[in-house]
Structure formats: structure tokens, C-alpha cells
Design a protein around this motif. Structure first.
Motif, PDB file in Angstrom:
ATOM      1  N   GLY A 112    -103.647 -37.227   3.526  1.00 58.67           N
ATOM      2  CA  GLY A 112    -104.742 -38.091   3.078  1.00 58.67           C
ATOM      3  C   GLY A 112    -105.647 -37.350   2.090  1.00 58.67           C
ATOM      4  N   ASP A 211    -111.742 -45.497   0.889  1.00 54.35           N
ATOM      5  CA  ASP A 211    -110.953 -44.615   1.742  1.00 54.35           C
ATOM      6  C   ASP A 211    -111.077 -45.130   3.178  1.00 54.35           C
ATOM      7  OD1 ASP A 211    -109.866 -42.649   3.302  1.00 54.35           O
ATOM      8  OD2 ASP A 211    -110.981 -40.984   2.410  1.00 54.35           O
ATOM      9  N   HIS A 214    -110.286 -43.619   8.481  1.00 59.48           N
ATOM     10  CA  HIS A 214    -110.651 -43.783   9.892  1.00 59.48           C
ATOM     11  C   HIS A 214    -110.652 -45.239  10.339  1.00 59.48           C
ATOM     12  CE1 HIS A 214    -111.854 -39.600  10.772  1.00 59.48           C
ATOM     13  NE2 HIS A 214    -112.067 -39.568   9.468  1.00 59.48           N
ATOM     14  N   THR A 242    -104.509 -42.433   5.468  1.00 61.73           N
ATOM     15  CA  THR A 242    -103.796 -41.251   5.952  1.00 61.73           C
ATOM     16  C   THR A 242    -102.858 -41.638   7.086  1.00 61.73           C
ATOM     17  OG1 THR A 242    -104.075 -39.132   7.083  1.00 61.73           O
ATOM     18  CG2 THR A 242    -105.788 -40.755   7.473  1.00 61.73           C
ATOM     19  N   LYS A 245    -104.133 -40.158  11.432  1.00 58.98           N
ATOM     20  CA  LYS A 245    -105.041 -40.654  12.465  1.00 58.98           C
ATOM     21  C   LYS A 245    -104.364 -41.798  13.241  1.00 58.98           C
ATOM     22  CE  LYS A 245    -108.587 -38.999   9.350  1.00 58.98           C
ATOM     23  NZ  LYS A 245    -108.589 -37.591   9.790  1.00 58.98           N
TER      24      LYS A 245
HETATM   25  C1  LIG Z   1    -112.524 -39.962   5.095  1.00 59.25           C
HETATM   26  C2  LIG Z   1    -111.333 -39.076   5.131  1.00 59.25           C
HETATM   27  N1  LIG Z   1    -110.474 -39.090   4.114  1.00 59.25           N
HETATM   28  C3  LIG Z   1    -109.371 -38.320   4.125  1.00 59.25           C
HETATM   29  C4  LIG Z   1    -109.102 -37.454   5.157  1.00 59.25           C
HETATM   30  C5  LIG Z   1    -107.919 -36.534   5.068  1.00 59.25           C
HETATM   31  O1  LIG Z   1    -106.815 -36.994   5.745  1.00 59.25           O
HETATM   32  P1  LIG Z   1    -105.617 -36.003   6.054  1.00 59.25           P
HETATM   33  O2  LIG Z   1    -105.883 -35.400   7.382  1.00 59.25           O
HETATM   34  O3  LIG Z   1    -104.400 -36.865   6.052  1.00 59.25           O
HETATM   35  O4  LIG Z   1    -105.553 -34.990   4.961  1.00 59.25           O
HETATM   36  C6  LIG Z   1    -109.951 -37.440   6.254  1.00 59.25           C
HETATM   37  C7  LIG Z   1    -109.625 -36.614   7.434  1.00 59.25           C
HETATM   38  O5  LIG Z   1    -110.053 -35.587   7.712  1.00 59.25           O
HETATM   39  C8  LIG Z   1    -111.114 -38.232   6.232  1.00 59.25           C
HETATM   40  O6  LIG Z   1    -111.994 -38.180   7.230  1.00 59.25           O
END
Ligand SMILES: Cc1ncc(COP(=O)(O)O)c(C=O)c1O
Lengths: 403, 91
Positions: A112, A211, A214, A242, A245
Motif C-alpha cells: 500500500g 486512500d 483502513h 492495501t 489489512k
Molecule cells: C493510510 C495508509 N495508507 C497506506 C498504508 C500502507 O499500507 P501497506 O502496509 O500495504 O504498505 C497504511 C498502513 O500502514 C496506511 O495507514
């Protein structure tokens, strides 16, 4: 010499935490016992500080899909999406995500974090475009702006009017404008007024990226996110997410109603210069997606658990900064108080996250709890009992003033 | 009045004093604020707090100060200069 000097202060802090007994940043899950349990420091602990929102980490169909992919496609792709790391599984998952979201186009990235870097740095040209970001956006959105090297302007958190003012000030000769927000913010569990942001962004001819890291799989009638809950799935321009999660795997994506999002496949360095997710990661993400898309009761269970915990914490008198959500935080008066409370809960057999400034909204010190649909009644009882004990201990000897 | 040296000086003082008033509550060690005061080294303000102070300045003067500009700014005087520059550009 020199090179390491900058770490001194943080190293002292961390070593101090270690010496004080327990360092929240060096926890090891010694043995994973299930979606909501692990052994930490030799002891069975309830996990309420992971992002296993929809409890998919041990989903049998996902494990089976992962096994099959391992056996048939091997352990890794050994290459990037752009070059030699795109297998049929990556393409199929892009189609499945696009179909689930009702957005026509989707590009899968390695994580993500990389997806947001890839979207922002890929879309924005520093010579002629500008990015506007919510002040509380995640580090990867800030880093994406840095990688893009573009003019970056912050607006006040969840404040469409603050964005409106800043968009109005963008010089007329600027070509592209990209606005970045999140669906649910992970520190407080507060959600964005996406519909209002869409209106403001489009009024000024700007594109909106949401984004939903979550909130994917969680908000909205079909779990498509806060954008769906706000009725604007068909209006947002870019949707990032992502696999780490709700889908309990690893990888990330950017989906869009604009077919030009495919340009990222050749115009985005984070797509081109890092290895793609392994076949097993892709397969488990796909199986989890199928699972959560086809079974609304998983989402309903998460909400049920969240509402129960939120109500219990409210009754215990904690300072809670947002309405019921899959993230439930409580605020403390100082970093020390939060640290002591975090340790207290771990001793009660409960793992949550501690967050302290500068990475927190409003410089607050907080404990954040992430709810899972897989939390059992017993897990929830243990969570509430531990917080109850914390509340009592705070009343007797206010943690804020403890050594 | 553009080109009038004394009014620029006056404006400079006003911007400087505005920034000082925003920094005052964060100036825990009671450092004397001058144009040379370094936000990070002298006042020990973290980078996110600097960005928040800048947002107040933006709303006060109705200008936008890019994050990139702020990361290149260390002293109060540099911030004052950056604000003048942006006020001119965005006028
Ligand atoms: C808002 C947000 N975007 C992106 C990410 C990154 O996701 P990933 O763990 O897949 O790199 C996170 C997670 O930590 C997040 O909280």
C-alpha cells in the motif's frame, strides 16, 4: 562519526523504554496462536493492535489458495510488475478488485505504501502540477509528494473549506491539481467527509485520491469504503488501498474510473523498480477478497464488536476522540501516561498500539485499539476487563503523575 | 506602497512579530526570538509542529506556503522572507 549523531536522541529514548521494562516498538509475536491471539513475552495475549479487521489471517480458503499458488507458481516472482514480475494471478486480482469496487481500472503494486508513492509520484509532474494533502495524511502520502518533488500544500484535517481556500489560491497557470485524503484515519478512527471533498475538488478542476487503506472492505453497503458510504464511489478519481489489512496479505493497489491510470504502468517508478507481490500473497489476497465480498456477515461482526467496545470504553469514562469505528483510541495527558497504560494492558494480556507525538494528530498521546471481526466474545470480555482495570488504576493513582 | 523602503521594513516587522506570537506558546525554554533563531535547533520544534504553525500563517495572510519551501527554511528570518516572496507572487 557524524553519520550516526542524529540518532542519538531517539536511541536514548528507546534505550530508556527498554530499561523501563517494555518497549512498545520492539514487541515480538513469538508464536501466532490464531487471528486474535499470539504469545508475547512467553504469554498468551489478545491482539487488539493489528489490522486484521476482517479476521482473514487464517481463513481456510485463503490458506488453500496460497498453498496452491506456492506449489504451482513458486515462492517469488523475482521481478517487478513492469518487467518480469507480472503473472496471470496479478492480472486476475486487478480485475477482481476493479469489479468489487465498481471502478473499471486497477493497478496492483507491491505494498500500500508503494501504491501511494506510485500514484502520486507517477501522476504529478513537479514542473506544472500541485498536490494538496490533508494535514493528517499517512507518511506514504507525504513521501509520495516528496518523491514527486512537486509543490505540496497541506490543508486542515477533514476541513473541505480549508481545501477550498487553498485550491482558490493555486495559480491559474498550474496544470494539474491532485487532492489526497484518506477514508478512515488510523490514529483516531475518524472518517473523511468524502462527498464534500469531491465537490470542492471538482469545483476547482482538481482530481481526488482517496486512500481507503483502513476502510476497504469495512465501510459502505458493500464494504467498498467510506467513498461508498458517502455515495460518491462513481465520482472519486483515484482509490488506493492495501492487501495488508482487511485482506490479511501483502500488496497494494490504485483503482480508478479513469483508464489513464494504466499510464502508471510505464510512468511510475514505484511500479517499475521494485519486485511484485509473491504469487502466494496475490492468491491469498484474492481468496480473502472473494470471501469478504461474498459474506456481509463478516463486516457486520466487525461493526458489532466495535460498537460493543466503544460503548464499554465510553462508559468507563475514557477520552475517545471519534465515534465507533474499527479503530478506537483513548487519549492521555502525556507520553509517559500512555506508555504506562500500554505496559499495564500488556501485563493484563492485551496488546494494543501506543502512539506519541510527533506522529499523532494534535500532538496527543494515545493508545489505539484495532477491532477484528474475529474477536470472540471471550476476547472482547478480556479487552473490556483490561481497560476496566486500567480505568480503576488511573482513578486510584492517576497514571499521568506516575514515575 | 511597493518600492517604499520604510513600509517594507514595517511590514517585515509585522510578519516577524506575527510569527513570534505563534511561536511563543511553543518556546518552552524561553529562547529570545530573533530573525536568526533556528526553529529546529534553537526552539526544538519538531517538523510537524513547524508545518502546523505555517498553516496558521497561511490562514492569517491568505497565502499558500508549500511544504517544500518550509523544509528548506530553518531560521525565523528565512520564513519571514519566504512569506514576503509568496505574498508578492500570490498578490
Ligand atoms: C493510510 C495508509 N495508507 C497506506 C498504508 C500502507 O499500507 P501497506 O502496509 O500495504 O504498505 C497504511 C498502513 O500502514 C496506511 O495507514
Amino acid at each position: 562519526m557524524g553519520l550516526f549523531d542524529k540518532f542519538e536522541k531517539t536511541a536514548t529514548l528507546y534505550n530508556g523504554l527498554e530499561a523501563a521494562g517494555r518497549n512498545p516498538f520492539t514487541v515480538v509475536m513469538e508464536e501466532v496462536l490464531g487471528p486474535t491471539r499470539a504469545k508475547i513475552r512467553g504469554r498468551e495475549t489478545v491482539l487488539a493492535g493489528t489490522h486484521n479487521y476482517l479476521g482473514q489471517t487464517f481463513e481456510p480458503s485463503a490458506i488453500e489458495a496460497g498453498r496452491k499458488a506456492l506449489a504451482e507458481d513458486g515462492t517469488g516472482t523475482t521481478g517487478s510488475r513492469f518487467a518480469n514480475g507480472t503473472f496471470s494471478g496479478h492480472k486476475a486480482l486487478e480485475e477482481d478488485i476493479a469489479a468489487y469496487l465498481g471502478l473499471e481500472h486497477c493497478v496492483v503494486f507491491s505494498t500500500g505504501y508503494v501504491a501511494n508513492l506510485g500514484a502520486i509520484a507517477g501522476l504529478v509532474n513537479p514542473a506544472e502540477d500541485v498536490v494538496l494533502i490533508d494535514a493528517d495524511c499517512h507518511a506514504c502520502i507525504y513521501d509520495g509528494c516528496q518523491l514527486a518533488g512537486a509543490q505540496t500544500i497541506r490543508f486542515r484535517h477533514n476541513d473541505p473549506e480549508s481545501l477550498d481556500k487553498r485550491l482558490a489560491r493555486v495559480p491559474a497557470e498550474t496544470k494539474g491539481k491532485l487532492v489526497c485524503i484518506e477514508g478512515m484515519y488510523s490514529m483516531y478512527g475518524d472518517i473523511a467527509p468524502v462527498k464534500e471533498f469531491v465537490e470542492v475538488a471538482h469545483k476547482h478542476g482538481a482530481y481526488l485520491l482517496v486512500d481507503e487503506a483502513h476502510s476497504f472492505g469495512i465501510y459502505g453497503e458493500n464494504g467498498r469504503g467510506v467513498s461508498e458510504a458517502d455515495g460518491v464511489m462513481d465520482q472519486i478519481d483515484f482509490y488506493s488501498g492495501t492487501f495488508s489489512k482487511a485482506l490479511a496479505s501483502i500488496g497494494g493497489f490504485v483503482a480508478s474510473r479513469h483508464r489513464e491510470v494504466d499510464y502508471l504502468r510505464f510512468g511510475s517508478r514505484p511500479y517499475k523498480f521494485t519486485a511484485s507481490p509473491s504469487p502466494a500473497s496475490i492468491a491469498t489476497a484474492g481468496a480473502a477478497l472473494e470471501n469478504i465480498a461474498g459474506d456481509a456477515s463478516i463486516r457486520a461482526r466487525l461493526w458489532d464488536n466495535a460498537n460493543r467496545i466503544h460503548a464499554a470504553f465510553t462508559q468507563l469514562g475514557f477520552r475517545i476522540p471519534a465515534p465507533s469505528a474499527p479503530v478506537i483510541s483513548i487519549l492521555f495527558d502525556s507520553e509517559e501516561a500512555a506508555f504506562n497504560a500500554w505496559n499495564f494492558l500488556l501485563e493484563q494480556g492485551l496488546y494494543v498500539n501506543m502512539a506519541i507525538p510527533p506522529g499523532t494528530p494534535g500532538k496527543e498521546s494515545l493508545l489505539r485499539l484495532a477491532v477484528s471481526s474475529a474477536h470472540t466474545n471471550d476476547d472482547i470480555d478480556r479487552i473490556v476487563t483490561a481497560y476496566h482495570a486500567l480505568a480503576s488504576s488511573l482513578q486510584q493513582a492517576p497514571i499521568a503523575s506516575a514515575e | 506602497m511597493a518600492g517604499d523602503g520604510s513600509s517594507i521594513q514595517e511590514d517585515d516587522d509585522l510578519v516577524f512579530r506575527k510569527i513570534c506570537s505563534l511561536l511563543d506558546p511553543l518556546n518552552e525554554k524561553g529562547v529570545k526570538l530573533t530573525r536568526a533563531t533556528d526553529l529546529v535547533a534553537d526552539l526544538e520544534i519538531d517538523s510537524v509542529t513547524v508545518l502546523d504553525v505555517v498553516m496558521d500563517i497561511e490562514d492569517c495572510y491568505d497565502i499558500s506556503i508549500p511544504v517544500n519551501t518550509i523544509s528548506e527554511t530553518r531560521a525565523i528570518g528565512e520564513l519571514v522572507d519566504a512569506i514576503h516572496q509568496i505574498k508578492k507572487e500570490q498578490a
